[in-house]
Design an enzyme around this catalytic site. Structure first.
Site, PDB file in Angstrom:
ATOM      1  N   CYS A 115     -33.259 -11.263  -2.763  1.00  0.00           N
ATOM      2  CA  CYS A 115     -33.313 -10.284  -4.048  1.00  0.00           C
ATOM      3  C   CYS A 115     -33.337 -11.102  -5.271  1.00  0.00           C
ATOM      4  O   CYS A 115     -32.587 -12.126  -5.360  1.00  0.00           O
ATOM      5  CB  CYS A 115     -32.231  -9.218  -4.099  1.00  0.00           C
ATOM      6  SG  CYS A 115     -32.192  -7.955  -5.425  1.00  0.00           S
ATOM      7  N   LEU A 116     -33.945 -10.801  -6.200  1.00  0.00           N
ATOM      8  CA  LEU A 116     -34.300 -11.474  -7.487  1.00  0.00           C
ATOM      9  C   LEU A 116     -32.709 -11.129  -8.230  1.00  0.00           C
ATOM     10  O   LEU A 116     -32.481 -11.870  -9.056  1.00  0.00           O
ATOM     11  CB  LEU A 116     -35.189 -11.015  -8.329  1.00  0.00           C
ATOM     12  CG  LEU A 116     -36.881 -11.489  -7.707  1.00  0.00           C
ATOM     13  CD1 LEU A 116     -37.771 -10.916  -8.796  1.00  0.00           C
ATOM     14  CD2 LEU A 116     -36.801 -12.902  -7.554  1.00  0.00           C
TER      15      LEU A 116
ATOM     16  N   HIS B 155     -33.375  -0.091  -4.422  1.00  0.00           N
ATOM     17  CA  HIS B 155     -33.046  -0.407  -5.939  1.00  0.00           C
ATOM     18  C   HIS B 155     -32.882   0.773  -6.833  1.00  0.00           C
ATOM     19  O   HIS B 155     -31.978   0.856  -7.651  1.00  0.00           O
ATOM     20  CB  HIS B 155     -34.022  -1.437  -6.677  1.00  0.00           C
ATOM     21  CG  HIS B 155     -33.627  -3.167  -6.350  1.00  0.00           C
ATOM     22  ND1 HIS B 155     -32.363  -3.547  -6.913  1.00  0.00           N
ATOM     23  CD2 HIS B 155     -34.518  -3.839  -5.745  1.00  0.00           C
ATOM     24  CE1 HIS B 155     -32.356  -4.690  -6.230  1.00  0.00           C
ATOM     25  NE2 HIS B 155     -33.424  -4.943  -5.749  1.00  0.00           N
TER      26      HIS B 155
ATOM     27  N   GLN C 138     -33.715  -3.735 -12.313  1.00  0.00           N
ATOM     28  CA  GLN C 138     -33.451  -5.160 -12.409  1.00  0.00           C
ATOM     29  C   GLN C 138     -33.508  -5.850 -13.592  1.00  0.00           C
ATOM     30  O   GLN C 138     -33.135  -7.048 -13.686  1.00  0.00           O
ATOM     31  CB  GLN C 138     -34.110  -5.848 -11.271  1.00  0.00           C
ATOM     32  CG  GLN C 138     -33.716  -5.599  -9.751  1.00  0.00           C
ATOM     33  CD  GLN C 138     -34.688  -6.201  -9.013  1.00  0.00           C
ATOM     34  OE1 GLN C 138     -35.613  -5.644  -8.352  1.00  0.00           O
ATOM     35  NE2 GLN C 138     -33.882  -7.281  -8.223  1.00  0.00           N
TER      36      GLN C 138
ATOM     37  N   GLY D 143     -41.568  -8.415  -5.392  1.00  0.00           N
ATOM     38  CA  GLY D 143     -41.228  -7.219  -5.698  1.00  0.00           C
ATOM     39  C   GLY D 143     -40.307  -7.111  -6.817  1.00  0.00           C
ATOM     40  O   GLY D 143     -39.338  -7.990  -7.194  1.00  0.00           O
TER      41      GLY D 143
ATOM     42  N   HIS E 200     -37.084  -1.998   0.206  1.00  0.00           N
ATOM     43  CA  HIS E 200     -36.084  -2.618  -0.696  1.00  0.00           C
ATOM     44  C   HIS E 200     -36.207  -2.287  -2.113  1.00  0.00           C
ATOM     45  O   HIS E 200     -35.052  -1.892  -2.818  1.00  0.00           O
ATOM     46  CB  HIS E 200     -36.641  -4.108  -0.617  1.00  0.00           C
ATOM     47  CG  HIS E 200     -35.540  -5.194  -1.526  1.00  0.00           C
ATOM     48  ND1 HIS E 200     -34.517  -5.801  -0.951  1.00  0.00           N
ATOM     49  CD2 HIS E 200     -35.719  -5.424  -2.874  1.00  0.00           C
ATOM     50  CE1 HIS E 200     -34.244  -6.709  -1.921  1.00  0.00           C
ATOM     51  NE2 HIS E 200     -34.863  -6.178  -3.029  1.00  0.00           N
ATOM     52  N   GLU E 201     -37.276  -2.216  -2.530  1.00  0.00           N
ATOM     53  CA  GLU E 201     -37.361  -1.559  -3.911  1.00  0.00           C
ATOM     54  C   GLU E 201     -37.106  -0.050  -4.062  1.00  0.00           C
ATOM     55  O   GLU E 201     -36.575   0.221  -5.148  1.00  0.00           O
ATOM     56  CB  GLU E 201     -39.193  -1.871  -4.371  1.00  0.00           C
ATOM     57  CG  GLU E 201     -39.484  -3.329  -4.188  1.00  0.00           C
ATOM     58  CD  GLU E 201     -38.460  -4.039  -5.238  1.00  0.00           C
ATOM     59  OE1 GLU E 201     -37.931  -3.936  -6.203  1.00  0.00           O
ATOM     60  OE2 GLU E 201     -38.581  -5.380  -4.491  1.00  0.00           O
TER      61      GLU E 201
END
Length: 186
Positions: free
Chosen positions: A104-105, A150, A61, A56, A146-147
């Site tokens: 997380c990226l 963000h 991000q 995701g 999670h997204e």
């Protein structure tokens, strides 16, 4: 059936923002133009997510302050969920709260047991402005939550407490990428 393109195949990967970059803590703005620029952003987001081996990715991000995320994520039964949401809203979470591994990226290589509901419903729109509702369970529900976090300016480490939080933040401070957000001048 006409051939379908692979999401992200016409996009270009963009640099990911890392923990410490203030753009990650700013809530995303509503998308108002459902146009070619939005479609290009979504393609770039898929390309970025795949290049980083993620499941995701939220627009902030990659430094774009809009309420958009993409996903290619399995659920607990290993069913693949592929798509995107524009102006998403987390409208329902229920079921047991499960503390499961989450990464997380924007914090590459760091994972922590994070509490999330086992079921989530998110509403939003497609890139062309069509209403969508996405329902997830298990790992996919975790991804949706999670997204959405963000896009509200949050990271999964914000949901951690005590020792788990201290360990994750200590690992981030020692990570090879630590300080890159400050060095980039943001």
């Amino acid at each position: 059936m006409p051939p379908r393109t692979i999401p992200g195949s016409s996009g270009r990967p963009r640099p990911l923002l890392l923990l410490g970059d203030p753009a990650l803590t700013a809530p995303g703005q509503e998308v108002t133009a459902f146009d070619g620029e939005l479609a290009r952003l979504i393609e770039d987001m898929y390309a970025t997510m795949y290049a980083a081996h993620g499941v995701g990715l939220a627009a902030n991000q990659i430094g774009v302050p809009l309420r958009v995320f993409v996903y290619d994520c399995p659920d607990d039964e290993d069913r693949r969920h592929l798509g995107h949401l524009v102006n998403p809203r987390l409208v329902e979470t229920d079921g047991p709260i499960i503390r499961g591994p989450e990464g997380c990226l924007s914090l590459p290589g760091i994972e922590a047991g994070t509490p999330r509901h086992d079921h989530a419903v998110v509403t939003g729109f497609s890139a062309t402005g069509e209403p969508r509702t996405v329902t997830g369970t298990g790992f996919f529900a975790r991804c949706l939550q999670h997204e959405c976090d963000h896009l509200d300016g949050g990271l999964y480490v914000d949901r951690l407490t005590g020792l788990r939080r201290r360990r994750a933040l200590r690992a981030a401070a020692r990570a090879p990428w630590a300080g890159e957000a400050e060095a980039s001048g943001r």
